[in-house]
Design an enzyme around this catalytic site. Structure first.
Site, mmCIF file in Angstrom:
data_model
loop_
_atom_site.group_PDB
_atom_site.id
_atom_site.type_symbol
_atom_site.label_atom_id
_atom_site.label_comp_id
_atom_site.label_asym_id
_atom_site.label_seq_id
_atom_site.Cartn_x
_atom_site.Cartn_y
_atom_site.Cartn_z
ATOM 1 N N LYS A 39 0.840 -1.193 0.000
ATOM 2 C CA LYS A 39 0.000 0.000 0.000
ATOM 3 C C LYS A 39 0.882 1.252 0.000
ATOM 4 O O LYS A 39 2.083 1.192 0.253
ATOM 5 C CB LYS A 39 -0.932 0.000 1.214
ATOM 6 C CG LYS A 39 -0.213 0.015 2.551
ATOM 7 C CD LYS A 39 -1.195 -0.083 3.699
ATOM 8 C CE LYS A 39 -0.465 -0.085 5.044
ATOM 9 N NZ LYS A 39 -1.408 -0.148 6.179
ATOM 10 N N TYR A 260 16.216 30.565 7.555
ATOM 11 C CA TYR A 260 15.043 31.210 8.136
ATOM 12 C C TYR A 260 15.181 31.316 9.653
ATOM 13 O O TYR A 260 15.567 30.369 10.336
ATOM 14 C CB TYR A 260 13.785 30.404 7.811
ATOM 15 C CG TYR A 260 13.341 30.548 6.374
ATOM 16 C CD1 TYR A 260 12.933 31.767 5.866
ATOM 17 C CD2 TYR A 260 13.348 29.445 5.522
ATOM 18 C CE1 TYR A 260 12.519 31.894 4.551
ATOM 19 C CE2 TYR A 260 12.937 29.551 4.207
ATOM 20 C CZ TYR A 260 12.529 30.795 3.727
ATOM 21 O OH TYR A 260 12.137 30.922 2.417
#
Length: 368
Positions: A39, A260
């Site tokens: 999956k 940042y």
């Protein structure tokens, strides 16, 4: 220009290591058979290449989560390979599932009734896996539902149950009493349908002992190298490695701030390398790990950005690290589980989160 050249990072998948892990798990799951859970595009590794390699090892049963995943996988595999859909078939899509030879995992009375109606339309019995809740309280028929069906077998009329299954909640915690409690509950429910092959063990469940194995084990994460026994040495071979391209190497002086929020500040002259991977690629913003150059760990310098990270490469001579080189982010030293621990999560999320901007390549280590 190939996909690797177009991408800033490359995820390498060792198909031979994958096959070796399947053989290890199959041996441990014996005498029962071993399926494979593919999956989420085989946990981000690529369901097609993964499933095809596993079929070469004799795997003939696969589990996906959704109808869409099942349809995509069916297009890649032979019709006689079994594909089970864990989340079942959405209402109204039953005929499409039959045409693709997909087997639903039915886990509600409503899903059973819809599959019965489809069997009547088809004029033939239809295979299904019956999932029961043995204590995880997620998907599965309740004990009351199971008792109702056992007392009225006509409720399964038109359905040919080919698997009786449940899922373990705490298999990665071997000492948890929940494991034995679920085993006992599952055995009790299964005793009402002893003729149906049974399945309980996931990756970690295989390592709880053969009593959890029943007729079919369903490993997923362990196939891909994630440790199924946290706290102990990983018995699985590493399957993936992740490399990212160096975009820029630059020298900065003492006191220069980086990234940042200026979270990083150089305490002396530093050499920095900016690498082409970021949270838009699934490299989570709170992963506080840098990169690997040979045997050296290059610490993170500042925050993870959307498209890049910066590492402190001061210990690497200028002629040994240049623009266009590749640095390791996941390898045998900095494993998937190590990255997960640094991010406060699990290896499943790390692999499943790696985005499609990252190129995939499939390699053969030819190891035994």
């Amino acid at each position: 220009m190939n996909g690797q050249a177009r991408s800033g990072a490359v995820l390498s998948v060792d198909l031979d290591a994958l096959a070796a892990n399947y053989r290890t798990l199959s041996t441990m799951a014996g005498p029962g058979r071993c399926a494979a859970v593919v999956k989420a595009d085989a946990y981000g590794l690529g369901a097609g290449p993964v499933a095809r390699r596993l079929t070469e090892e004799g795997c003939d049963t696969f589990f996906v989560a959704t109808l869409g995943e099942g349809l995509a996988l069916r297009a890649m595999l032979a019709d006689d390979v079994g594909i089970f859909v864990l989340n079942g078939i959405p209402p109204g899509a039953e005929t499409e599932a039959v045409k693709a030879n997909l087997v639903p995992v039915v886990n509600t009375m409503g899903a059973i009734e819809r599959w019965r109606r489809e069997a009547r339309r088809q004029g033939a019995p239809l295979d299904a896996a019956v999932q029961v809740d043995s204590g995880m309280t997620r998907l599965g028929l309740s004990k009351e539902d199971v008792l109702t069906i056992a007392g009225n077998p006509d409720l399964l009329s038109g359905i040919r149950p080919v698997l009786f299954m449940s899922h373990l909640a705490c298999a990665d915690e071997p000492s948890s009493p929940a494991n034995m409690a679920q085993l006992k509950a599952f055995r009790g429910l299964r005793s009402l349908f002893p003729q149906i092959p049974a399945s309980l063990a996931n990756s970690s469940g295989i390592f709880l002992g053969r009593e959890y194995g029943f007729n079919l084990a369903r490993p997923g994460a362990a196939l891909y190298g994630i440790n199924p026994v946290p706290g102990a040495d990983n018995p699985m071979r590493p399957v993936v490695s992740l490399k990212a391209r160096v975009l820029q190497v630059r020298e900065v002086g003492e006191g220069v701030s980086v990234g940042y929020g200026h979270r990083y500040r150089a305490t002396r002259d530093r050499r920095l390398a900016v690498i082409s991977i970021g949270y838009a690629d699934g490299w989570m913003r709170h992963v506080d790990l840098g990169a690997i150059h040979g045997k050296k760990c290059l610490p993170l310098a500042g925050r993870v950005s959307m498209d890049s990270i910066t590492v402190d490469a001061s210990g690497i001579p200028p002629d040994r690290l240049r623009e266009g080189d590749q640095l390791d982010l996941i390898n045998g030293r900095q494993t998937v589980d190590a990255v997960a621990a640094a991010a406060g999560t699990i290896g499943y999320e790390v692999l499943c989160g790696l985005g499609q901007r990252i190129a995939r390549e499939y390699v053969h280590s030819h190891g035994n």
